[in-house]
Design an enzyme around this catalytic site. Structure first.
Site, PDB file in Angstrom:
ATOM      1  N   ASN A   3       8.188  -1.238   1.856  1.00  0.00           N
ATOM      2  CA  ASN A   3       8.711  -0.029   2.480  1.00  0.00           C
ATOM      3  C   ASN A   3       7.993   0.211   3.804  1.00  0.00           C
ATOM      4  O   ASN A   3       8.034  -0.678   4.664  1.00  0.00           O
ATOM      5  CB  ASN A   3       8.737   1.184   1.537  1.00  0.00           C
ATOM      6  CG  ASN A   3       7.432   1.577   0.910  1.00  0.00           C
ATOM      7  OD1 ASN A   3       6.865   0.844   0.116  1.00  0.00           O
ATOM      8  ND2 ASN A   3       6.937   2.770   1.236  1.00  0.00           N
ATOM      9  N   ASP A   4       7.369   1.334   4.042  1.00  0.00           N
ATOM     10  CA  ASP A   4       6.943   1.747   5.382  1.00  0.00           C
ATOM     11  C   ASP A   4       6.183   0.675   6.160  1.00  0.00           C
ATOM     12  O   ASP A   4       5.239   0.061   5.629  1.00  0.00           O
ATOM     13  CB  ASP A   4       6.000   2.951   5.292  1.00  0.00           C
ATOM     14  CG  ASP A   4       6.554   4.100   4.496  1.00  0.00           C
ATOM     15  OD1 ASP A   4       7.655   3.973   3.927  1.00  0.00           O
ATOM     16  OD2 ASP A   4       5.874   5.135   4.418  1.00  0.00           O
ATOM     17  N   GLN A  46       3.926  -1.369   3.468  1.00  0.00           N
ATOM     18  CA  GLN A  46       3.823  -1.061   2.052  1.00  0.00           C
ATOM     19  C   GLN A  46       4.494  -2.167   1.245  1.00  0.00           C
ATOM     20  O   GLN A  46       5.642  -2.540   1.528  1.00  0.00           O
ATOM     21  CB  GLN A  46       4.501   0.274   1.771  1.00  0.00           C
ATOM     22  CG  GLN A  46       3.920   1.445   2.543  1.00  0.00           C
ATOM     23  CD  GLN A  46       2.631   1.930   1.932  1.00  0.00           C
ATOM     24  OE1 GLN A  46       2.622   2.752   1.033  1.00  0.00           O
ATOM     25  NE2 GLN A  46       1.523   1.402   2.404  1.00  0.00           N
ATOM     26  N   SER A  89       0.582   4.813   3.198  1.00  0.00           N
ATOM     27  CA  SER A  89       0.760   4.588   4.633  1.00  0.00           C
ATOM     28  C   SER A  89      -0.394   5.093   5.493  1.00  0.00           C
ATOM     29  O   SER A  89      -1.114   6.018   5.123  1.00  0.00           O
ATOM     30  CB  SER A  89       2.060   5.236   5.098  1.00  0.00           C
ATOM     31  OG  SER A  89       3.160   4.568   4.541  1.00  0.00           O
ATOM     32  N   ARG A 119      -0.469  13.367   3.419  1.00  0.00           N
ATOM     33  CA  ARG A 119      -0.556  11.909   3.469  1.00  0.00           C
ATOM     34  C   ARG A 119      -0.212  11.387   4.866  1.00  0.00           C
ATOM     35  O   ARG A 119       0.243  12.118   5.727  1.00  0.00           O
ATOM     36  CB  ARG A 119       0.351  11.259   2.426  1.00  0.00           C
ATOM     37  CG  ARG A 119       1.812  11.681   2.427  1.00  0.00           C
ATOM     38  CD  ARG A 119       2.546  10.930   1.318  1.00  0.00           C
ATOM     39  NE  ARG A 119       3.923  11.323   1.147  1.00  0.00           N
ATOM     40  CZ  ARG A 119       4.373  12.167   0.226  1.00  0.00           C
ATOM     41  NH1 ARG A 119       3.514  12.744  -0.604  1.00  0.00           N
ATOM     42  NH2 ARG A 119       5.664  12.454   0.117  1.00  0.00           N
ATOM     43  N   ASP A 120      -0.456  10.094   5.057  1.00  0.00           N
ATOM     44  CA  ASP A 120      -0.001   9.315   6.212  1.00  0.00           C
ATOM     45  C   ASP A 120      -0.761   9.632   7.511  1.00  0.00           C
ATOM     46  O   ASP A 120      -0.188  10.155   8.472  1.00  0.00           O
ATOM     47  CB  ASP A 120       1.506   9.496   6.444  1.00  0.00           C
ATOM     48  CG  ASP A 120       2.336   9.298   5.191  1.00  0.00           C
ATOM     49  OD1 ASP A 120       1.883   8.545   4.319  1.00  0.00           O
ATOM     50  OD2 ASP A 120       3.419   9.892   5.093  1.00  0.00           O
ATOM     51  N   GLU A 143       6.626  13.486   6.761  1.00  0.00           N
ATOM     52  CA  GLU A 143       5.840  12.298   6.465  1.00  0.00           C
ATOM     53  C   GLU A 143       5.613  11.476   7.730  1.00  0.00           C
ATOM     54  O   GLU A 143       6.317  11.628   8.736  1.00  0.00           O
ATOM     55  CB  GLU A 143       6.567  11.426   5.441  1.00  0.00           C
ATOM     56  CG  GLU A 143       6.713  12.023   4.070  1.00  0.00           C
ATOM     57  CD  GLU A 143       7.172  10.982   3.072  1.00  0.00           C
ATOM     58  OE1 GLU A 143       6.340  10.580   2.236  1.00  0.00           O
ATOM     59  OE2 GLU A 143       8.336  10.556   3.120  1.00  0.00           O
TER      60      GLU A 143
END
Length: 460
Positions: A25-26, A42, A87, A151-152, A214
């Protein structure tokens, strides 16, 4: 291992970054080091599902030929990231490449910690080995803000100091981006809320659906403005947006305008690399079909050069390095009909209403792109083409300022379709061809057309 080996699954992109198998993913931490671009992402190395998240790693010297490296970050049993290395970004910390990422523990309920990992050998151009620090530098959100999503991290420089953004959502449903001072990467200090969903420009650009922002990213434009990019979370990944504006001396973001970052349905969590003369962006394109029966899921988009126009709207174009994937000669140079290759780069310019057909099914369904220069619209119509949802997708209509001539560039690689509307908008969609479908190009007369098959580069 090269990323250009022919996939067994015809839907699998050949020329974009994705792991050899299983989940991605990311994109994380795009970073330039010792003459190579590095991309992390990810990754679940064990199955094509979102679980057991590591950081995968690939690098390239030219943005077209990518080489896989060993997994960079692995969850540490009993550590702050034991349930996932989520992330973040990569920065140069006094000559040592350092990953700044979200650690998720077994009790994770939306609130991550901010963790560091350093390259084991900074002299290694491939950055093949990483060493995590055992203790988070931030153990959770600041007190008093009632934050329920955290997050992130994204680290950047401004006014001679290093700062960081963290994506957040609050208990009352307000999304925000939090700001930290982290000139010393091991000592983070909360500096306030950079921007939240109550800001008028942000509300006008994004609406009120998102409850969290995000993967915040920030880049400086050539004209001195800043662009804040966020991924809009409403309990699930939804879409992406941007606002342009000014980063003040007190490190507050004064937003001017904004909008959708990508108008397609299969684009999320973009990551930005600020280079001296440009900013590059990659996004994650998820699968738009029911999972099962394949050993892979997810791909990163082509690299995009991003900036802003004088009116504050997004400026975006494919990275020029992608011309290195063109075949020796174009497969089409005029309107009419032509057989489309499995991967191609097609440009259509029109001064009047023009219809472009890209795919046709045995039952008569079509994938079309319609250009209307007078109205300033480009419409991707796949309304008769099935997706994993029960309902048929509605056409995607992109509005740009009307011009005498309108240009659309279409990058197709397997099931990944990326449309660039002039240099003002993008549409990313996943379209899965069936065995009896025809990849046949049809362009109405009067347009200028050039198309190149994508092939593995032979130089170097």
């Amino acid at each position: 291992m090269s990323l250009t080996a022919p996939p067994l699954d015809p839907h699998a992109p050949r020329f974009r970054v994705r792991p050899p198998a299983n989940w991605m993913n990311d994109p994380n931490g795009p970073f330039r080091w010792r003459g190579r671009h590095h991309l992390f992402y990810q990754h679940n190395p064990d199955a094509p599902v979102h679980a057991n998240v590591h950081w995968g790693h690939a690098s390239s010297a030219d943005l077209v030929r990518w080489e896989h490296h060993p997994i960079a970050l692995t969850p540490t049993p009993g550590g702050p990231d034991e349930a996932g290395c989520w992330s973040g970004c990569v920065v140069d910390d006094s000559g040592v490449p350092t990953a700044v990422y979200t650690g998720v523990d077994r009790d994770h309920a939306g609130l991550g910690t901010i963790c560091l990992a350093r390259a084991a050998d900074p002299d290694d151009a491939t950055l093949a080995e990483w060493t995590p620090l055992p203790t988070p530098v931030v153990t959770g959100p600041p007190e008093g803000l009632d934050v329920v999503m955290f997050r992130d991290p994204f680290v950047f420089r401004h006014d001679g100091r290093r700062r960081a953004l963290v994506g957040a959502g609050h208990a009352d449903g307000t999304p925000s981006v939090l700001l930290y001072d982290c000139d010393d990467l091991t000592d983070w200090r909360f500096a306030g809320v950079l921007l939240d969903g109550r800001d008028p420009a942000a509300a006008a650009a994004f609406g009120d659906r998102a409850t969290g922002w995000e993967c915040p990213q920030l880049y400086a434009t050539r004209g001195g403005e800043w662009v804040l990019v966020v991924s809009l979370w409403d309990g699930h990944p939804w879409t992406t947006g941007y606002v342009t504006g000014r980063l003040d001396v007190d490190h507050r973001f004064t937003a001017r305008t904004g909008g959708r970052l990508d108008h397609g349905r299969d684009f999320y969590a973009p990551a930005v690399l600020q280079e001296p003369d440009r900013a590059l962006m990659w996004g994650w394109s998820w699968e738009a079909r029911e999972q099962g029966g394949t050993d892979w899921a997810g791909v990163l988009t082509a690299p995009r050069v991003v900036d802003v126009h004088p009116d504050g709207s997004l400026r975006v174009a494919p990275a020029p390095e992608l011309h290195g994937l063109h075949a020796a000669e174009p497969f089409v140079t005029a309107p009419g009909r032509a057989v489309l290759p499995e991967a191609y780069d097609l440009t259509v310019s029109a001064r009047s209403h023009t219809r472009v057909t890209l795919l046709r099914s045995a039952s008569g369904a079509e994938i079309t792109v319609c250009l209307d220069p007078e109205e300033g619209t480009v419409t991707l119509d796949r309304s008769n083409w099935p997706r994993k949802e029960a309902e048929a997708p509605t056409p995607v209509v992109v509005h740009v300022p009307p011009h005498e001539e309108l240009t659309v560039r279409v990058l197709v690689d397997g099931s990944l379709y990326e449309l660039f509307v002039g240099d003002r908008a993008t549409v990313t969609e996943r379209i899965y061809q069936r065995a009896d479908d025809a990849r046949e190009l049809s362009v109405t007369p009067g347009a200028a057309v050039t198309g190149w098959a994508l092939v593995p580069p032979t130089h170097g």
